[in-house]
Write a protein that holds these residues in place. Structure first.
Motif, PDB file in Angstrom:
ATOM      1  N   ASP A 113      69.512   9.041 -14.208  1.00  0.00           N
ATOM      2  CA  ASP A 113      69.183  10.405 -14.652  1.00  0.00           C
ATOM      3  C   ASP A 113      68.276  10.374 -15.877  1.00  0.00           C
ATOM      4  O   ASP A 113      67.338  11.162 -15.985  1.00  0.00           O
ATOM      5  CB  ASP A 113      70.455  11.190 -14.959  1.00  0.00           C
ATOM      6  CG  ASP A 113      71.241  11.535 -13.710  1.00  0.00           C
ATOM      7  OD1 ASP A 113      70.664  11.495 -12.607  1.00  0.00           O
ATOM      8  OD2 ASP A 113      72.442  11.846 -13.848  1.00  0.00           O
ATOM      9  N   ARG A 114      68.547   9.463 -16.799  1.00  0.00           N
ATOM     10  CA  ARG A 114      67.722   9.338 -17.999  1.00  0.00           C
ATOM     11  C   ARG A 114      66.293   8.914 -17.633  1.00  0.00           C
ATOM     12  O   ARG A 114      65.320   9.445 -18.165  1.00  0.00           O
ATOM     13  CB  ARG A 114      68.367   8.308 -18.939  1.00  0.00           C
ATOM     14  CG  ARG A 114      67.584   7.971 -20.144  1.00  0.00           C
ATOM     15  CD  ARG A 114      67.759   8.972 -21.207  1.00  0.00           C
ATOM     16  NE  ARG A 114      66.990   8.499 -22.362  1.00  0.00           N
ATOM     17  CZ  ARG A 114      66.736   9.222 -23.388  1.00  0.00           C
ATOM     18  NH1 ARG A 114      67.193  10.438 -23.457  1.00  0.00           N
ATOM     19  NH2 ARG A 114      66.039   8.766 -24.380  1.00  0.00           N
ATOM     20  N   ILE A 115      66.163   7.968 -16.716  1.00  0.00           N
ATOM     21  CA  ILE A 115      64.838   7.530 -16.268  1.00  0.00           C
ATOM     22  C   ILE A 115      64.089   8.686 -15.627  1.00  0.00           C
ATOM     23  O   ILE A 115      62.898   8.886 -15.867  1.00  0.00           O
ATOM     24  CB  ILE A 115      64.969   6.337 -15.297  1.00  0.00           C
ATOM     25  CG1 ILE A 115      65.413   5.093 -16.056  1.00  0.00           C
ATOM     26  CG2 ILE A 115      63.658   6.083 -14.558  1.00  0.00           C
ATOM     27  CD1 ILE A 115      65.819   3.937 -15.164  1.00  0.00           C
ATOM     28  N   SER A 116      64.790   9.456 -14.820  1.00  0.00           N
ATOM     29  CA  SER A 116      64.161  10.605 -14.162  1.00  0.00           C
ATOM     30  C   SER A 116      63.650  11.615 -15.187  1.00  0.00           C
ATOM     31  O   SER A 116      62.534  12.144 -15.051  1.00  0.00           O
ATOM     32  CB  SER A 116      65.156  11.264 -13.210  1.00  0.00           C
ATOM     33  OG  SER A 116      64.618  12.402 -12.634  1.00  0.00           O
ATOM     34  N   LEU A 117      64.445  11.893 -16.216  1.00  0.00           N
ATOM     35  CA  LEU A 117      64.014  12.824 -17.264  1.00  0.00           C
ATOM     36  C   LEU A 117      62.793  12.296 -18.012  1.00  0.00           C
ATOM     37  O   LEU A 117      61.859  13.048 -18.301  1.00  0.00           O
ATOM     38  CB  LEU A 117      65.156  13.074 -18.252  1.00  0.00           C
ATOM     39  CG  LEU A 117      66.287  13.949 -17.769  1.00  0.00           C
ATOM     40  CD1 LEU A 117      67.430  13.946 -18.792  1.00  0.00           C
ATOM     41  CD2 LEU A 117      65.808  15.356 -17.526  1.00  0.00           C
ATOM     42  N   LEU A 118      62.788  11.019 -18.314  1.00  0.00           N
ATOM     43  CA  LEU A 118      61.656  10.438 -19.031  1.00  0.00           C
ATOM     44  C   LEU A 118      60.388  10.449 -18.190  1.00  0.00           C
ATOM     45  O   LEU A 118      59.295  10.730 -18.687  1.00  0.00           O
ATOM     46  CB  LEU A 118      61.991   9.014 -19.485  1.00  0.00           C
ATOM     47  CG  LEU A 118      63.051   8.902 -20.574  1.00  0.00           C
ATOM     48  CD1 LEU A 118      63.443   7.448 -20.781  1.00  0.00           C
ATOM     49  CD2 LEU A 118      62.577   9.527 -21.865  1.00  0.00           C
ATOM     50  N   GLU A 119      60.516  10.149 -16.900  1.00  0.00           N
ATOM     51  CA  GLU A 119      59.352  10.187 -16.020  1.00  0.00           C
ATOM     52  C   GLU A 119      58.816  11.605 -15.882  1.00  0.00           C
ATOM     53  O   GLU A 119      57.606  11.821 -15.872  1.00  0.00           O
ATOM     54  CB  GLU A 119      59.712   9.624 -14.650  1.00  0.00           C
ATOM     55  CG  GLU A 119      59.874   8.129 -14.639  1.00  0.00           C
ATOM     56  CD  GLU A 119      60.301   7.597 -13.286  1.00  0.00           C
ATOM     57  OE1 GLU A 119      60.788   8.393 -12.444  1.00  0.00           O
ATOM     58  OE2 GLU A 119      60.144   6.388 -13.065  1.00  0.00           O
ATOM     59  N   THR A 120      59.707  12.581 -15.801  1.00  0.00           N
ATOM     60  CA  THR A 120      59.287  13.974 -15.718  1.00  0.00           C
ATOM     61  C   THR A 120      58.566  14.391 -16.991  1.00  0.00           C
ATOM     62  O   THR A 120      57.543  15.080 -16.938  1.00  0.00           O
ATOM     63  CB  THR A 120      60.498  14.886 -15.474  1.00  0.00           C
ATOM     64  OG1 THR A 120      61.157  14.464 -14.283  1.00  0.00           O
ATOM     65  CG2 THR A 120      60.092  16.334 -15.344  1.00  0.00           C
ATOM     66  N   ALA A 121      59.066  13.964 -18.140  1.00  0.00           N
ATOM     67  CA  ALA A 121      58.418  14.293 -19.409  1.00  0.00           C
ATOM     68  C   ALA A 121      57.031  13.663 -19.491  1.00  0.00           C
ATOM     69  O   ALA A 121      56.087  14.295 -19.975  1.00  0.00           O
ATOM     70  CB  ALA A 121      59.283  13.830 -20.578  1.00  0.00           C
ATOM     71  N   LEU A 122      56.899  12.434 -19.006  1.00  0.00           N
ATOM     72  CA  LEU A 122      55.583  11.788 -19.029  1.00  0.00           C
ATOM     73  C   LEU A 122      54.604  12.501 -18.104  1.00  0.00           C
ATOM     74  O   LEU A 122      53.437  12.684 -18.441  1.00  0.00           O
ATOM     75  CB  LEU A 122      55.706  10.320 -18.609  1.00  0.00           C
ATOM     76  CG  LEU A 122      56.171   9.364 -19.688  1.00  0.00           C
ATOM     77  CD1 LEU A 122      56.357   7.962 -19.102  1.00  0.00           C
ATOM     78  CD2 LEU A 122      55.190   9.322 -20.838  1.00  0.00           C
TER      79      LEU A 122
END
Length: 135
Positions: A113-122
């Motif tokens: 979930d954290r990776i998904s949030l970071l990728e979305t932010a990028l």
């Protein structure tokens, strides 16, 4: 007896002590109540178990371990978000595909979930990294 300044003296708010002064906008924002116009759809324990192909006790265990989020209705029964069967399927895939125990599955889910949030932010920033891709 030593001279002490009066309570609140020198603070610009005589008689207010240490309490912050709240303006009308602050009071309105903190006391605003929101109501849903339409009740949020929820799924029962039996529905989630049937859609997932699992026994209801295993779904209860997932809730107890914190792998699946659930709430309680007025009668005290478990109710789930409509995305719960997908989360349960994800837990089952991690369990069978990677042979992880349920405690480690919780950690893996949090990291994914954290990776998904970071990728979305990028993606939202629209900027690319200075470092060329490794491929």
């Amino acid at each position: 007896m030593k001279d002490r300044p009066a309570e609140g003296a020198g603070r610009g708010r005589a008689g207010m002590g240490d309490r912050p002064v709240r303006t009308g906008a602050d009071v309105t924002a903190s006391t605003a109540v929101r109501y849903a116009l339409v009740p949020a759809p929820t799924l029962s324990l039996d529905t989630v178990a049937r859609l997932s192909g699992l026994h209801p006790d295993l779904v209860r265990r997932f809730v107890a371990l914190g792998l699946v989020d659930a709430g309680r209705d007025a009668a005290g029964h478990l109710v789930f978000d409509p995305t719960a069967p997908a989360v349960v399927a994800r837990v089952q895939r991690l369990r069978s595909g990677l042979c992880l125990n349920y405690a480690s599955i919780g950690l893996v889910l949090d990291l994914l979930d954290r990776i998904s949030l970071l990728e979305t932010a990028l993606r939202g920033r629209g900027t690319r990294s200075e470092i060329p891709p490794w491929t």
